[in-house]
Structure formats: C-alpha cells, structure tokens
Design an enzyme around this catalytic site. Structure first.
Site, PDB file in Angstrom:
ATOM      1  N   HIS A   1     -24.326  -5.671 -38.712  1.00 55.15           N
ATOM      2  CA  HIS A   1     -24.006  -4.241 -38.631  1.00 55.15           C
ATOM      3  C   HIS A   1     -22.623  -3.921 -39.191  1.00 55.15           C
ATOM      4  O   HIS A   1     -22.349  -2.769 -39.519  1.00 55.15           O
ATOM      5  CB  HIS A   1     -24.095  -3.767 -37.183  1.00 55.15           C
ATOM      6  CG  HIS A   1     -25.489  -3.712 -36.651  1.00 55.15           C
ATOM      7  ND1 HIS A   1     -26.178  -2.535 -36.468  1.00 55.15           N
ATOM      8  CD2 HIS A   1     -26.343  -4.708 -36.279  1.00 55.15           C
ATOM      9  CE1 HIS A   1     -27.390  -2.801 -35.991  1.00 55.15           C
ATOM     10  NE2 HIS A   1     -27.517  -4.108 -35.870  1.00 55.15           N
TER      11      HIS A   1
ATOM     12  N   ASP B   1     -15.555   0.326 -42.282  1.00 56.96           N
ATOM     13  CA  ASP B   1     -16.674   0.585 -41.386  1.00 56.96           C
ATOM     14  C   ASP B   1     -17.956   0.075 -42.013  1.00 56.96           C
ATOM     15  O   ASP B   1     -18.207   0.340 -43.201  1.00 56.96           O
ATOM     16  CB  ASP B   1     -16.806   2.088 -41.140  1.00 56.96           C
ATOM     17  CG  ASP B   1     -16.935   2.448 -39.669  1.00 56.96           C
ATOM     18  OD1 ASP B   1     -17.370   1.590 -38.885  1.00 56.96           O
ATOM     19  OD2 ASP B   1     -16.591   3.582 -39.310  1.00 56.96           O
TER      20      ASP B   1
END
Length: 370
Positions: free
Chosen positions: A108, A320
């Site tokens: 992720h 991110d």
C-alpha cells in the site's frame, strides 16, 4: 478475543482470526521494524530510520506467526492475499512450511528507488521474500519499476520482462507477476452520502460559520509523511504575500491521531500546534481566525460535509502510496465547484493530474501561489 473479532467481522462477509502477539513483539515488530525502519525508508525519510538488529529477528518471528495462522485457517483451494509492509515475509514462511497455494501480495505504501532501498541492511532477504509470492502488486508504475530495478541490481540469476502491463520475473523455475493495481474508494457511497439532507444541512452550517470566506480543507493522519507543517507554512506565506486574502480564506485542518506512543509523532503534534498558534496569533482579526484546527477522527457524515463544503482541498504529502483523501474529496464534491491542490509526490497524482493543481510541497511559495 475471538468474540471481539466475531463482532468486528459481523458485516464484512468473512471471518477474522486472531494472531496473538506479546507486548514485546508488538513493540519491536510494529513500532520497531515496521514503523522505525520500513515506513520511513520507503517514504524517503532514511534519516529517521533506526536499523536496530533485534527488530529484524522479531519481524521474522511475527511473520512466521501470521503464516502459521494462515496455514491453519486456509484450505487447499484458497488464494492467499497478503497486505502491506508489515507482512512482506509471509509468502516465504508459507513456502518454508510447504504451502503451495497461490499467494499474492499488495504493497500500500511507495516502493523506494534502489539508491534508497540499498540502505536497508536486510535488503536482499526482503527482495527474495517478495519474490516468493506469485503476484506482487503496487500502487503506481513508478513503484513497480523501482522494485524491478532493485531486483535486477541485487539478485542474480533471474530474468525480467517489463514490457507488459503486468511484468514477469522468472526466478529459477517460477514466474512472479508484478503489476500495478492502484487502490480506490467506494465512489458511489461518498457521492450518495454527500447529497443526503442531513449532510446538506451540515454543509450550510459550516459555510455560515465562515461566511464570506473560501474554505480550504486539509485532512491528514498525524504523520511526518503528510507534509502538514509544510502546508501550514504555505498558508502563512500566502497570508503574508497576499494580504488581500486576509478575512477571505479559512483553512480547516483536520489531523487524525496516529501512533502517538512514538516520540517522533508526539514531537510532530507539538510542531503542528505551535505553527497553528503562531499563524493565528499573527493574522487573526475580529470575526476571523485563519486556521481552524481539529485533532480527532470525524464521524463519517461530518467528514463528507467538510468535503462538500470545501472550495479547495489541500493535499501536501511529502510522499504517499496513494492518498485517498484526494479521491474522497472529488467524489463528495457533487456540486462540481471545488479545486484539488495535490502534491506531485502522491500516488493519486498519476491518476488525478489532469484535473488538479499539482504542487511540490517543499516549494512553500509554489503551494501558496497555487
């Protein structure tokens, strides 16, 4: 424990099985290896890493525990799907136990370029463990290519074919597929909730509370990768360089508590609150406070109302994997009158760049100008 998991999994469509860890394992596996080594390294903050050898031993032991629970709970026909940086070794442990079902892994968070990944003392072990999976998934093509580059630089005796969308790495007599599968949100749920009467009423209340002001919204988990201090400094800069905006814009910064037992996160909270106080003290006028600071998790309908009310969503992550706030804002912006200012260092930028204003969060004046 099993009763709690039964309640937690009641409406999920699957059952949850506990993996019991000691407090020492939680500290060294989760707070230690996962969040003092892998998290900062994979987010380009190698100076924050604590390469404590004991963390590696416990990380391996805990991954083995997860593999043992999977072995006990799965059947021969199951496809096993392992998620994220906490469990990179599970595929290796399953194969060591003789498990031969198909096993996939999805990361992720970002995967770093080879010059950063090389700093990891257990770099080869991690790569070889990831190659034990049948399928390895990443958020962006950039992350996938970084992984392939690291594999080619550090492991001999394999072949890589990255010409296809899902690349193939041949290791001995096995083919490992490596693909890009960016995560998203339940778009319909956000859009549907945004037009509910109760949410519409909350939007009116928010707008009335800052009447005659444009609402700029920040929603971030408490983490140094989210660039919250940089965002606040950009807001300070815009009020200083564009004085005509005083009294006309308000930043609502929502910070969701996270990992507060880790000293760096406590320090970050203090830095954020210091900046908020400093900026409000410098620019506040009767009837107008530049920053409204909220340190808590919001109820879902309140969050959607803020998304819909916001004229601008400001996402300034320094790094991110994806950043779903950007996607949630777009989904909830059913009036089609909002602007997304988005860090180019988010995975979401690859998908949303055509319809957002991309910024470099380290460029304080550039963010202010946007």
């Amino acid at each position: 424990m099993k009763t709690l998991l039964k309640v937690a999994g009641k409406n999920t469509g699957y059952t949850l099985q506990p993996v019991s860890l000691t407090q020492d394992e939680v500290t060294q596996f989760y707070s230690g290896f996962s969040n003092e080594i892998i998290w900062p390294l994979f987010h380009d903050f190698q100076s924050r890493c604590n390469f404590e050898p004991a963390y590696w031993d416990i990380y391996q032991a805990v991954n083995r525990k997860f593999a043992e629970e999977i072995e006990a709970s799965s059947s021969r026909d199951d496809y096993i799907w392992v998620h994220d940086y906490h469990l990179m070794l599970v595929g290796r442990e399953l194969h060591n136990m003789g498990i031969r079902q198909k096993v996939g892994f999805f990361l992720h968070i970002p995967f770093p370029p080879s010059d950063i990944f090389m700093k990891l003392p257990w770099r080869t072990q991690i790569l070889r463990a990831l190659l034990e999976y049948d399928l390895v998934g990443f958020q962006t093509i950039h992350d996938r290519n970084n992984f392939i580059s690291c594999v080619e630089n550090l492991i001999r005796g394999l072949r890589c074919d990255s010409r296809k969308q899902v690349a193939e790495i041949t290791v001995a007599d096995r083919d490992v597929q490596v693909g890009v599968f960016p995560i998203s949100i339940d778009f319909d749920k956000f859009a549907r909730t945004a037009v509910e009467p109760a949410v519409t009423e909350k939007v009116k209340q928010f707008c009335q509370a800052i009447e005659n002001c444009k609402l700029i919204l920040g929603v971030d988990r408490l983490d140094y990768s989210k660039g919250i201090p940089q965002k606040l400094r950009a807001f300070d800069n815009v009020l200083g360089r564009y004085p005509e905006l005083k009294g006309r814009i308000t930043l609502v910064q929502i910070v969701v508590p996270s990992r507060q037992d880790i000293p760096e996160y406590k320090e970050l909270k203090g830095e954020i609150e210091g900046l908020v106080s400093q900026i409000n003290g410098k620019f506040s006028q009767p009837g107008w406070v530049p920053i409204q600071y909220i340190f808590r998790s919001l109820e879902f309908h309140d969050l959607i109302a803020y998304y819909r009310a916001a004229d601008i969503a400001l996402v300034t992550s320094l790094k991110d994997g994806m950043n779903l706030v950007a996607k949630e804002y777009c989904a909830a912006n059913v009036d089609n009158n909002g602007v997304l200012i988005l860090s180019e260092f988010t995975g979401a930028a690859a998908q949303l760049k055509k319809n957002s204003l991309l910024v470099n969060p380290y460029d304080i004046e550039g963010v202010a100008d946007a």
